[in-house]
Design an enzyme around this catalytic site. Structure first.
Site, PDB file in Angstrom:
ATOM      1  N   LYS A 221      10.930   2.562  36.216  1.00  0.00           N
ATOM      2  CA  LYS A 221      11.344   3.857  36.773  1.00  0.00           C
ATOM      3  C   LYS A 221      11.190   5.022  35.798  1.00  0.00           C
ATOM      4  O   LYS A 221      11.110   4.851  34.584  1.00  0.00           O
ATOM      5  CB  LYS A 221      12.790   3.767  37.293  1.00  0.00           C
ATOM      6  N   ARG A 255      16.242  -6.103  40.642  1.00  0.00           N
ATOM      7  CA  ARG A 255      15.020  -5.856  41.418  1.00  0.00           C
ATOM      8  C   ARG A 255      13.909  -5.492  40.435  1.00  0.00           C
ATOM      9  O   ARG A 255      14.042  -4.517  39.689  1.00  0.00           O
ATOM     10  CB  ARG A 255      15.296  -4.711  42.392  1.00  0.00           C
TER      11      ARG A 255
HETATM   12  C1  7PJ Z   1      15.536   0.560  44.599  1.00  0.00           C
HETATM   13  C2  7PJ Z   1      15.385   0.001  45.866  1.00  0.00           C
HETATM   14  C3  7PJ Z   1      16.755   0.324  43.886  1.00  0.00           C
HETATM   15  C4  7PJ Z   1      17.469  -0.974  45.774  1.00  0.00           C
HETATM   16  C5  7PJ Z   1      13.616   1.147  45.358  1.00  0.00           C
HETATM   17  C6  7PJ Z   1      11.242   1.961  42.906  1.00  0.00           C
HETATM   18  C7  7PJ Z   1      11.758   2.781  44.020  1.00  0.00           C
HETATM   19  N1  7PJ Z   1      16.337  -0.764  46.457  1.00  0.00           N
HETATM   20  N2  7PJ Z   1      14.174   0.393  46.333  1.00  0.00           N
HETATM   21  N3  7PJ Z   1      17.683  -0.439  44.522  1.00  0.00           N
HETATM   22  N4  7PJ Z   1      14.409   1.251  44.291  1.00  0.00           N
HETATM   23  N5  7PJ Z   1      18.446  -1.710  46.324  1.00  0.00           N
HETATM   24  O1  7PJ Z   1      11.179   0.725  42.965  1.00  0.00           O
HETATM   25  O2  7PJ Z   1      10.876   2.604  41.892  1.00  0.00           O
HETATM   26  O3  7PJ Z   1      16.996   0.807  42.780  1.00  0.00           O
HETATM   27  S1  7PJ Z   1      12.057   1.895  45.539  1.00  0.00           S
END
Ligand code: 7PJ
Length: 275
Positions: A221, A255
């Site tokens: 990120k 994640r």
């Molecule tokens: C997140 C997400 C996060 C959850 C994305 C990226 C943006 N879902 N979906 N938490 N980020 N739960 O992966 O840079 O931080 S999309």
């Protein structure tokens, strides 16, 4: 602490890794439908082999500045992939969406978790999630992806994000959702500047204290780019370092795009935690 994800089990008694599978046309620019599908399946198989405990499938980018995607388009992207992977893999799949129709059809196709960056605030999403019977991750986001980084003001970011998540939990429980189906996520980078993200990360134990499994997404990120000056493809080491720090603070699910490296980090962390 085992979650039942539509018949597939997700054991969160130790920290686990959620692999990210983005199905967006620009990620495989001139591949065509079959190649795109094939690449997605290979990527998912690889993440499963590298130790992902669950795979999060998304058809709408929620990165800062991203535009919304129409319902039919989102369904065309994710449903065939979910159908194929749910047959092929033993681990559960999560659907990353805010649209109730996508939630319902994804669960019907075999997904076992809902990951909603809007925490079920879209009209119909709460009812669809309750009816689905699967675990749900409620994430904090200020504003909308299109504009969320424009003006970011909090008196106290941790308190505000905690209060938001507690409110969303209450709304879910009031609608008949079982407590054991909920996960929470402070939403790194979603309407937060670097300082907010760092405060939230430092305060992760406060989120863990709420008693729900905590999910975090920090992989590659902008907050890492801001700290280190690295481009997206140079953020793997820092992403893995944050995963280890998060697991050490009690985070249940991380994640990540770089699954193998993240699984190693989480496993060494767990080895120390359980001694
Ligand atoms: C997140 C997400 C996060 C959850 C994305 C990226 C943006 N879902 N979906 N938490 N980020 N739960 O992966 O840079 O931080 S999309």
């Amino acid at each position: 602490m085992k979650l039942d994800c539509a018949g597939k089990s997700l054991d969160l008694s130790i920290p686990r890794v959620m692999g990210v599978l983005n199905i967006t046309p620009d990620s495989f620019s001139d591949g065509g439908v079959f190649l795109q599908m094939d690449a997605a399946l290979r990527q998912a198989e690889r993440m499963a082999a590298e130790g992902a405990a669950i795979i999060d499938i998304g058809g709408e980018s929620t990165r800062p500045g991203a535009h919304p995607v129409a319902l039919e388009e989102e369904l065309d992207r994710v449903i065939p992939v979910i159908k194929a992977l749910q047959r092929e893999l033993d681990i559960p799949l999560s659907i990353d969406t805010s649209k109730p129709e996508v939630m319902t059809l994804a669960i019907e196709a075999g997904a076992g978790m809902i990951n909603d960056v809007r925490a079920l605030r879209a009209p119909g999403a709460l009812a669809a999630a309750v009816a689905s019977g699967v675990p749900v991750c409620l994430m904090h986001m200020r504003g909308e992806p299109r504009s969320m980084q424009k003006e970011v003001l909090y008196a106290d970011v941790t308190t505000e994000v905690l209060e938001f998540l507690e409110q969303r939990v209450e709304v879910c429980l009031d609608s008949g959702m079982e407590r054991a189906r909920l996960l929470i996520d402070p939403g790194f980078g979603f309407g937060k500047d670097l300082r907010h993200n760092l405060e939230l990360f430092r305060d992760l134990p406060k989120f863990v204290s709420l008693g729900f499994p905590v999910l975090i997404g920090v992989s590659r990120k902008t907050m890492i780019g801001k700290m280190l000056g690295h481009e997206v493809d140079e953020r793997v080491f820092a992403s893995v370092a944050l995963a280890a720090l998060g697991a050490n603070q009690g985070v249940a699910l991380i994640r990540a795009h770089d699954v193998g490296a993240t699984v190693d980090a989480v496993r060494i962390c767990q080895a120390i935690l359980e001694i």
